[in-house]
Write an enzyme that holds these catalytic residues in place. Structure first.
Site, mmCIF file in Angstrom:
data_model
loop_
_atom_site.group_PDB
_atom_site.id
_atom_site.type_symbol
_atom_site.label_atom_id
_atom_site.label_comp_id
_atom_site.label_asym_id
_atom_site.label_seq_id
_atom_site.Cartn_x
_atom_site.Cartn_y
_atom_site.Cartn_z
ATOM 1 C CB THR A 1 36.447 -10.322 -36.227
ATOM 2 O OG1 THR A 1 36.770 -10.528 -37.581
ATOM 3 C CG2 THR A 1 36.671 -8.569 -36.041
ATOM 4 N NE ARG A 2 30.916 -12.076 -32.518
ATOM 5 C CZ ARG A 2 30.069 -12.848 -32.074
ATOM 6 N NH1 ARG A 2 29.342 -12.489 -31.053
ATOM 7 N NH2 ARG A 2 29.262 -13.712 -32.924
ATOM 8 C CG MET A 3 37.654 -15.419 -31.019
ATOM 9 S SD MET A 3 37.631 -16.330 -29.293
ATOM 10 C CE MET A 3 36.820 -17.670 -29.931
ATOM 11 C CE LYS A 4 37.804 -6.625 -29.800
ATOM 12 N NZ LYS A 4 36.586 -6.970 -30.029
ATOM 13 C CG ASN B 1 30.809 -17.227 -32.909
ATOM 14 O OD1 ASN B 1 31.356 -17.415 -33.834
ATOM 15 N ND2 ASN B 1 29.625 -17.493 -32.623
#
Length: 358
Positions: A92-95, A298
């Site tokens: 998710t934090r990679m967008k 992450n």
């Protein structure tokens, strides 16, 4: 007659584990033992000149897995080793819509970096993916992939691969820790031989919110405490958990099945296996490795940090192999770049995939 009776009993008892492997579908263990049977038979035939005693001893050694698997295991141990890579994370934090484990470092997916290291150290690699991750399953080939349909935590993810545990040692890693080197994994496996459970730990420059590894005066791990639950004294501990655990397959499976959901999120956490092992009286040891190897990826910023680390390794390997990099920090290599001795690379060179020079 008494000797033959004793040997017959040894045969029955030692053949039972092989039969159990067959029933569980652990055909790799069965295959190794059959191969070991043939190898041991050749050795004992020279010693006992093909006698009945040699046959029984061969079967006993093959069933018990001692001499046979000592010869077959790349680690020089007594059992089949399997790595489980947990790769169900969405990143998710990679967008990004791309699974986190497929983001590339030096032109190679993170998952592939870790699979290559594991393949150099253990006999089998199994990947745990999330639902709908067809691209990840393709990238994982030819290794088996199991699916964690519901993302209920890391211990729950590992349990989805229970059918692959078999016998011997297993280790569980995270696909977003892609830079662990084969030598570190071998040290982890070697440490497990003298303990009930071994884990990887590091001393990062900024420990931040990593879980802390609490040890006793003898250096044996007592527990892992998460940062949110740690006291000020525990937060001052520099030794941090990297998340990688290694134990006997059946012990590990029992601990995983005993993990309870966390009160906050209702998820099942792999780190709880440490407390369960200690509660049984098992000896737990920590194997330390550099932060550069063990830190997680992450976010895009952490991906860039990992890229910088791998580029440093690749540049150093190229120069150690005889190539000249006139301005190393301006040269960017791929994981498969090959530079022959006496090749000279000038400043500001970026290599694409599949390049060999010289």
């Amino acid at each position: 007659a008494q000797t033959q009776l004793a040997l017959g009993i040894i045969f029955v008892l030692s053949a039972a584990p092989t039969l159990a492997n067959w029933v569980r579908g652990d055909f790799q263990s069965v295959g190794l033992k059959l191969a070991g049977f043939a190898l041991t038979a050749l050795v004992l035939r020279q010693v006992y000149r093909g006698s009945l005693i040699a046959l029984f001893l061969t079967l006993a050694l093959s069933g018990l897995g001692g001499f046979t698997l000592m010869l077959l295991s790349p680690l020089g141990g007594f059992s089949v080793q399997t790595f489980f890579l947990l790769a169900a994370g969405l990143g998710t934090r990679m967008k990004s819509t791309l699974p986190k484990a497929l983001h590339r470092i030096a032109g190679k997916p993170m998952l592939q970096h870790l699979m290559d290291s594991c393949a150099d150290a253990f006999n089998q690699v199994v990947i745990v993916a999330g639902p709908g991750m067809d691209a990840l399953a393709t990238a994982a080939a030819p290794h088996p992939v199991v699916v964690q349909a519901d993302r209920l935590g890391t211990a729950h993810a590992a349990l989805q691969a229970a059918a692959h545990f078999g016998t011997g040692d297993v280790a569980i890693l995270y696909a977003d820790n892609p830079l662990i080197r084969p030598d570190t994994l071998r040290r982890l496996a070697a440490a497990r031989q003298g303990a009930g459970l071994a884990l990887l730990a590091m001393r990062p420059a900024d420990p931040g919110r990593y879980g802390r590894v609490v040890t006793g005066p003898d250096g044996i791990v007592d527990r892992i405490v998460e940062w949110a639950d740690a006291t000020e004294a525990e937060r001052a501990i520099p030794l941090c958990n990297a998340g990688v655990l290694c134990a006997d397959a059946q012990d590990f499976l029992r601990w995983l099945q005993a993990v309870q959901p966390s009160p906050a999120k209702g998820e099942y956490y792999l780190t709880d296996c440490v407390a369960l092992a200690r509660a049984e009286g098992a000896r737990v040891v920590a194997v330390e490795a550099p932060e550069a190897e063990l830190r997680g990826v992450n976010s895009r910023a952490e991906l860039a940090e990992a890229e910088a680390t791998v580029q440093d390794w690749l540049r150093r390997a190229a120069m150690d192999g005889g190539a000249t990099l006139q301005a190393p920090h301006t040269v960017f290599l791929q994981s498969d770049t090959r530079l022959a001795p006496d090749v000279v690379v000038g400043p500001h060179v970026v290599f694409g995939p599949g390049v060999t020079v010289g």
